[in-house]
Design a protein around this motif. Structure first.
Motif, PDB file in Angstrom:
ATOM      1  N   ASN A   9       8.217  15.459   3.501  1.00  0.00           N
ATOM      2  CA  ASN A   9       7.657  15.232   4.832  1.00  0.00           C
ATOM      3  C   ASN A   9       7.450  16.540   5.583  1.00  0.00           C
ATOM      4  OD1 ASN A   9      10.250  15.914   5.406  1.00  0.00           O
ATOM      5  ND2 ASN A   9      10.760  14.052   6.528  1.00  0.00           N
ATOM      6  N   SER A  10       7.382  17.641   4.837  1.00  0.00           N
ATOM      7  CA  SER A  10       7.223  18.952   5.461  1.00  0.00           C
ATOM      8  C   SER A  10       6.707  19.954   4.439  1.00  0.00           C
ATOM      9  CB  SER A  10       8.579  19.428   5.996  1.00  0.00           C
ATOM     10  OG  SER A  10       8.512  20.774   6.394  1.00  0.00           O
ATOM     11  N   ASP A 140       6.258  16.642  11.582  1.00  0.00           N
ATOM     12  CA  ASP A 140       6.951  15.426  11.189  1.00  0.00           C
ATOM     13  C   ASP A 140       6.071  14.206  11.466  1.00  0.00           C
ATOM     14  OD1 ASP A 140       9.033  13.894  10.183  1.00  0.00           O
ATOM     15  OD2 ASP A 140       9.919  13.624  12.167  1.00  0.00           O
TER      16      ASP A 140
END
Length: 169
Positions: A9-10, A140
């Motif tokens: 997620n990053s 995010d």
């Protein structure tokens, strides 16, 4: 126990596991770099040296390294793994390469993802084309999907639909 602990997620988070592909024999057999979308023939010794150094660096920092290997000789570009899929927090979106010179590369990566237990959320299909390098985790929950030579409108539509379904925008 069926599925691996995975997800991204990053672009800048802690990397725990990476999928690589060693430079394959097709690079050594290449005589026409333009046919492989390259400007020139590579320095093979340097290519292998740099790949080994990259894998060793990942391992030195505690990153688990897995490999995917082509059936037969593969294609010269197979080691550009970022293009083959895009990881979400829930699993992988598998590419459908837009270039005839790269078509089918995603199959080897898909087999490797399945082998290490990564859920396949979507395989781009039909007239859609998409490459994993055309997506970027901006923040995010926020993802940018680029349309261009490698990812067309239909491929982007499929990817955006799936991203929305898993709670990304």
């Amino acid at each position: 126990t069926l599925w691996a602990a995975c997800g991204v997620n990053s672009e800048v988070g802690t990397l725990r596991h990476v999928l690589l592909c060693r430079p394959c024999p097709a690079i050594e057999a290449m005589t026409d770099p333009a046919a492989a979308l390259w400007d020139a023939l590579p320095d093979l010794a340097l290519l292998h040296e740099q790949h080994a150094a990259l894998a060793a660096t990942y391992e030195r920092f505690g990153v688990r390294v897995s490999y995917h290997a082509p059936d037969g000789a593969g294609t010269p570009n197979l080691h550009f793994c970022r293009d083959h899929f895009f990881m979400t927090p829930h699993g992988a979106i598998v590419s459908r390469m837009g270039s005839a010179a790269r078509a089918g590369e995603e199959r080897s990566a898909t087999e490797a993802l399945a082998r290490i237990g990564v859920p396949i959320l979507l395989t781009v299909y039909g007239t859609g084309t998409f490459e994993g390098a055309d997506v970027f985790h901006l923040a995010d929950g926020v993802v940018l999907v680029a349309r261009g030579m490698r990812s067309n409108d239909e491929g982007c539509r499929q990817v955006v639909r799936l991203l929305t379904e898993v709670g990304l925008q």
